[in-house]
Enzyme design. Structure first.
Site, PDB file in Angstrom:
ATOM      1  N   PHE A 130       0.857  -1.187   0.000  1.00  0.00           N
ATOM      2  CA  PHE A 130       0.000   0.000   0.000  1.00  0.00           C
ATOM      3  C   PHE A 130       0.889   1.231   0.000  1.00  0.00           C
ATOM      4  O   PHE A 130       1.768   1.368   0.857  1.00  0.00           O
ATOM      5  CB  PHE A 130      -0.923   0.024   1.229  1.00  0.00           C
ATOM      6  CG  PHE A 130      -1.867   1.196   1.193  1.00  0.00           C
ATOM      7  CD1 PHE A 130      -3.025   1.146   0.431  1.00  0.00           C
ATOM      8  CD2 PHE A 130      -1.575   2.368   1.862  1.00  0.00           C
ATOM      9  CE1 PHE A 130      -3.891   2.237   0.354  1.00  0.00           C
ATOM     10  CE2 PHE A 130      -2.428   3.465   1.793  1.00  0.00           C
ATOM     11  CZ  PHE A 130      -3.588   3.397   1.039  1.00  0.00           C
ATOM     12  N   ASP A 215       9.204   2.710   1.846  1.00  0.00           N
ATOM     13  CA  ASP A 215       8.017   3.423   2.323  1.00  0.00           C
ATOM     14  C   ASP A 215       7.839   3.118   3.809  1.00  0.00           C
ATOM     15  O   ASP A 215       7.362   2.046   4.183  1.00  0.00           O
ATOM     16  CB  ASP A 215       6.796   2.974   1.505  1.00  0.00           C
ATOM     17  CG  ASP A 215       5.500   3.664   1.946  1.00  0.00           C
ATOM     18  OD1 ASP A 215       5.479   4.259   3.045  1.00  0.00           O
ATOM     19  OD2 ASP A 215       4.509   3.579   1.195  1.00  0.00           O
ATOM     20  N   LYS A 244       2.780   9.156   8.800  1.00  0.00           N
ATOM     21  CA  LYS A 244       1.773   8.958   9.852  1.00  0.00           C
ATOM     22  C   LYS A 244       2.136   9.517  11.228  1.00  0.00           C
ATOM     23  O   LYS A 244       1.434  10.376  11.733  1.00  0.00           O
ATOM     24  CB  LYS A 244       1.387   7.481   9.936  1.00  0.00           C
ATOM     25  CG  LYS A 244       0.570   7.061   8.702  1.00  0.00           C
ATOM     26  CD  LYS A 244      -0.053   5.699   8.827  1.00  0.00           C
ATOM     27  CE  LYS A 244      -1.154   5.478   7.806  1.00  0.00           C
ATOM     28  NZ  LYS A 244      -0.721   4.898   6.531  1.00  0.00           N
TER      29      LYS A 244
END
Ligand SMILES: *Cc1c(COP(=O)(O)O)cnc(C)c1O
Length: 390
Positions: A130, A215, A244
């Site tokens: 993702f 990532d 995040k």
């Protein structure tokens, strides 16, 4: 026809409305308390309403919110320097507003670095990955079902089997500029890479002259028991993206690249109105100060050990996997049902797959809170199992 909600239907109807949070606790609009073991999907790593972050935001809001990137501001370069130090040094940072935007920056940088006109532009990523929801990062996301409604997607993305070096070696042809991987596939079900895979990818990228981009949007900033999860594998990537936890809830993303790679960008190549603005970077500066002061990577390792020791042998728990405090609990019951029953008992988790819960608690959670959460999980699994037998 009138819509029943003023919001677009991109999410299922919300089961509860939260109005306040403090530490590991959330409170709904009736005043009921919930233990938050999800942290807004690995975002509020210091818990809700952390006083240092709240103070930094309030002070910055009264000082300077925005001047555009045509001018310098104070907190941005400080945060960039801290991130560079935590990554081992020798790099530079571009600030964005989200994880997808941090990855967009990485993808554009790879194309610029490889010299797109020469025909090297593709990014190879893994199935089950993702990387975001913009058109390019959606195509980088290795979940073909999510692509279909939005075709045609931007060209230049190739997907290979996860944790399979031979598949990756076969996919890196002369049109490839970079490999983009998560150290632990988060949305894909909390699947950690193996050490051999990440080291093999680093060697392969060196041999073929392509960038290794990692990532760390979900895994970074202490969550997995190291400042960045790839550090567990002893590899040094060329590009690292994060987001995040960086603002503890304030939108901010960052793309770090080794300085000689970052040098491929010239003024005018990439830009953002809000990215790096003082409000977000003042929050990130406060977040990083607390993270270093409290040694959150060590706390994440401890959380992972406690959850594994409390749940591994529980009836109906098939497996506890993950890295540090990014954890999946594989269960013998329907994870969505389990998730909604836990919410009914005042515990917030999510079903990362139909058979697994994801836990990403605050890294400042205390042991008593954590153990009350794991015992609620064990009890609820047992109750569902008993109900299934009757
Ligand atoms: C959440 C996530 C993203 C996307 O971040 P947004 O802020 O939602 O754009 C990208 N990569 C990974 C690994 C993520 O977990």
């Amino acid at each position: 026809m009138t819509a029943s909600s003023p919001l677009m239907s991109t999410y299922p109807p919300a089961p509860v409305t939260f109005v306040r949070g403090e530490g590991s606790w959330l409170y709904d609009d009736t005043g009921r308390a919930y233990l938050d073991l999800l942290s807004g999907l690995a975002v509020t790593s210091l818990g809700h309403s952390h006083p240092d972050v709240a103070d930094a935001l309030a002070e910055q809001a009264r000082t300077l919110l925005h001047v555009s990137n045509l001018f310098g501001t104070v907190p941005g370069p400080q945060v960039a320097a801290t991130l560079d130090r935590l990554l081992g040094g020798g790099g530079q940072v571009f600030f964005a507003n989200s994880g997808a935007e941090a990855n967009e920056c990485a993808i554009k940088l790879a194309r610029r670095w490889a010299g797109a006109p020469a025909g090297r532009y593709k990014v190879v990523s893994a199935l089950g990955s993702f990387h975001g929801r913009t058109l390019a990062t959606l195509h980088a996301t290795g979940q073909p079902a999510k692509h279909e409604p939005f075709q045609p997607l931007p060209d230049g993305f190739v997907h290979v089997a996860w944790d399979d070096l031979d598949a990756l070696a076969a996919a890196i042809d002369p049109s490839v500029a970079a490999v983009l991987l998560e150290p632990v596939q988060g949305e894909g079900g909390v699947n950690p890479a193996t050490v051999e895979y990440f080291r093999g990818v680093r060697d392969l990228c060196d041999e073929r002259g392509v960038l290794f981009m990692v990532d760390e949007v979900q895994t970074g900033l202490g969550r997995c028991g190291a400042w960045f999860a790839h550090q567990h594998f002893g590899v040094v990537p060329d590009v690292v993206t994060m987001a995040k936890a960086l603002g503890n809830g304030v939108p901010i993303g960052a793309c770090w690249a080794r300085a000689d790679v970052a040098a491929a960008f010239e003024p005018g190549d990439h830009a953002t109105t809000y990215g790096g603005q003082p409000l977000a970077t003042a929050a990130a500066r406060a977040v990083l100060a607390v993270m270093e002061d409290r040694d959150v990577p060590a706390r994440a390792r401890h959380i992972g050990e406690v959850v594994a020791s409390e749940l591994t042998a529980a009836p109906g728990v098939l497996d506890v996997r993950g890295l540090g405090a990014l954890i999946a609990v594989e269960v013998a019951v329907d994870a969505r049902q389990l998730c909604s029953e836990l919410l009914g008992r005042g515990v917030v988790v999510n079903a990362v797959t139909p058979t697994a819960l994801r836990l990403a608690p605050s890294l400042l959670i205390d042991d008593a809170e954590l153990r009350s959460g794991t015992s609620s999980i064990a009890e609820t699994v047992a109750e569902i199992l008993e109900g299934d037998e009757n």
